[in-house]
Design an enzyme around this catalytic site. Structure first.
Site, PDB file in Angstrom:
ATOM      1  CB  SER A  15      -0.855  -0.018   1.268  1.00  0.00           C
ATOM      2  OG  SER A  15      -1.455   1.234   1.489  1.00  0.00           O
ATOM      3  CE1 TYR A  34      -3.617  -2.374   5.734  1.00  0.00           C
ATOM      4  CE2 TYR A  34      -3.332   0.003   5.455  1.00  0.00           C
ATOM      5  CZ  TYR A  34      -3.503  -1.259   4.912  1.00  0.00           C
ATOM      6  OH  TYR A  34      -3.551  -1.408   3.551  1.00  0.00           O
ATOM      7  CE  LYS A  76      -1.154  -4.761   3.811  1.00  0.00           C
ATOM      8  NZ  LYS A  76      -1.356  -5.889   2.930  1.00  0.00           N
TER       9      LYS A  76
END
Ligand code: UD1
Length: 368
Positions: free
Chosen positions: A136, A161, A165
C-alpha cells in the site's frame, strides 16, 4: 498474454481486490485456487463458496477452487499446498482497517505479519518461491516530496496497519536477499475504488464505510444522510485532501502484468496509481455527474493521521510491467454507482440481483 498451464494461489481471494483479480486471472486462462477465512466476505449457508466468487464464475464461465483457510493456521495452509502445485502466490489476505488497527494492534501484526511469515515458510517447504504481495502507498507515511516514487522514504507510518505493510516489505526484501531462488514483487496500491463494469462485483464494507468512495455511494443511494468532509484547511487547491484514486480493475490487471513480467529473482517494488490526484470535493462532483444524485456533505474537523496530498509516480510499472491505468474518475464513479444500485446491501440478499425474474443461473444451479 495467456496464463494457460499456470496455477495461482490467491490468498484473500474473496475480498474486494482479490475477487476482481481472480476474475482477470480466469479471463486469461490461469487456474486459480482461492483461500480465504471469510472474515470480510459473505457466503450464504446454502452455498459452498463466497458469493463474490460465484459471481466471478458466472461472469467468466470458468471454475475457481475455494478453500476456507486461515492464513495464521499453518496446518491448513500446508494441506492446500499438498493438494496443488502452485506456480505463483498472490497474497492479499490481511486486515486493513486503519482505525481498528490502532485498537487491536496484536490482531493486525498476527494476521498481516505472522500470517505472511507462515505462508512464506509453507511456500518454501513446497518449493514455491514466487509471490506478488499486496502492499500500500500507506508505507510512505507523510510524503517528503510528490509524486511518490518507489525510492521515496518509507516507514514513517502512523498506525499498526501501515506499519504491518512496511514490516512485511522489509521481511520480503531480506528473504529475497538471503536466497536467490525467491522472486517477490510488492505492489503499492494508491486508493482503489470502483467495481466490475457489470456492477456485480464490488466493495462490500462491513458497517459504516471508512473510505471516501463507498461512503459517497451510500449517501447517493440514500443509506446515509450526508458525507463528512474531513477538513477544508489543507494546503491543496480547494483545501480538501487529494488522493490518487485507481480503478480496481486497472489494479487487478496490474497483478497479471506483474506475473507476466516477473523477474527470475529478487525483490521488486511498483507503485500502482494513475499519477493524478483528485480532491474530496472533485470526487463529490464527479460522483454527482456519474449518478445524477445530489451528495449532501458538511465540512468537519480533519481525521487524525490523514495527509494533505498523495499521488503516484507510476512510471516504473508503466515501463517494466507494460501497465497503465486506463480508467478515469468518471469510470470509477459510474462503476461504483452501478454496483451500489444493483447491490444496496452488498452481497447479502443477492440471488435476485444478477438476473431478476426468471434466471437460468439461480444460486442452486451455480457451479460450485
Ligand atoms: C485509507 C487508509 C490507507 C489505506 C487506504 C485504502 C486512512 C488514514 N488511510 O487511505 O491506509 O491504504 O484507505 O484505500 O484511513 N474522506 C472524507 N470523508 C470520509 C472519508 C474520507 O473527507 O468519510 C477524505 C479523507 O480525509 C481523504 C480522502 O477522503 O482526504 C480519501 O480517504 P480514504 O478513502 O479513507 O483513503 P485514505 O485515507 O487516503
Amino acid at each position: 498474454m495467456s496464463g494457460k498451464g499456470q496455477t495461482i494461489l490467491v490468498t484473500g481471494g474473496a475480498g474486494y481486490i482479490g475477487a476482481l483479480t481472480v476474475l482477470e486471472l480466469l479471463n486469461v486462462d490461469f487456474e486459480v485456487v482461492v483461500i480465504d477465512n471469510l472474515s470480510n466476505a459473505y457466503q450464504a449457508s446454502s452455498q459452498q463458496k463466497p458469493e463474490c466468487l460465484l459471481r466471478v464464475e458466472e461472469l467468466t464461465k470458468k471454475h475457481v477452487a475455494f478453500h476456507s483457510v486461515d492464513i495464521t493456521n499453518k496446518e491448513e495452509l500446508n494441506s492446500v499446498f499438498q493438494k496443488y502445485k502452485f506456480d505463483n502466490v498472490i497474497h492479499f489476505a490481511a486486515l486493513k482497517a486503519v482505525g481498528e488497527s490502532v485498537a487491536k494492534p496484536l490482531d493486525y501484526y498476527k494476521v498481516n505479519v505472522t500470517g505472511t511469515i507462515l505462508l512464506l515458510e509453507v511456500m518454501r517447504e513446497h518449493g514455491v518461491y514466487r509471490m506478488i504481495y499486496s502492499s500500500s502507498a500507506t508505507v510512505y507515511g507523510l510524503p517528503d516530496k510528490l509524486p511518490l516514487t518507489e525510492e521515496s522514504r518509507t516507514g514513517n507510518c502512523t498506525n499498526p496497519y501501515g506499519k504491518s505493510k512496511y514490516m512485511v516489505e522489509q521481511i520480503l526484501q531480506d528473504l529475497c536477499f538471503s536466497n536467490k531462488a525467491w522472486s517477490i514483487t510488492s505492489l503499492r496500491y494508491f486508493n482503489p475504488v470502483g467495481a466490475h463494469a457489470s456492477g456485480n462485483i464490488g466493495e462490500d464494507p462491513n458497517g459504516v464505510p471508512n473510505n471516501l468512495m463507498p461512503y459517497i455511494a451510500q449517501v447517493a443511494v440514500g443509506k446515509r444522510e450526508k458525507l463528512s468532509v474531513y477538513g477544508k484547511d489543507y494546503d491543496t487547491p480547494d483545501g480538501t485532501g487529494v488522493r490518487d484514486y485507481i480503478h480496481v480493475t486497472d489494479l487487478a490487471v496490474g497483478h497479471l502484468q506483474a506475473i507476466f513480467h516477473q523477474k527470475p529473482s529478487g525483490f521488486q517494488i511498483y507503485n500502482l496509481g494513475t499519477g493524478r490526484g483528485y480532491s474530496v470535493l472533485e470526487v463529490i462532483e464527479a460522483f454527482k455527474a456519474a449518478s445524477g444524485k445530489d451528495i449532501p456533505y458538511e465540512i468537519v474537523d480533519r481525521r487524525p493521521g490523514d495527509i494533505a496530498t498523495s499521488y503516484a509516480d507510476a512510471s516504473r510499472a508503466n515501463k517494466e510491467l507494460a501497465w497503465h491505468a486506463s480508467r478515469n474518475i468518471d469510470d470509477m464513479c459510474k462503476d461504483t454507482w452501478r454496483w451500489q444500485q444493483k447491490n444496496p446491501d452488498g452481497y447479502k440478499n443477492s440471488s435476485s440481483v444478477i438476473c431478476p425474474g426468471a434466471c437460468s443461473l439461480d444460486s442452486k444451479k451455480r457451479a460450485v
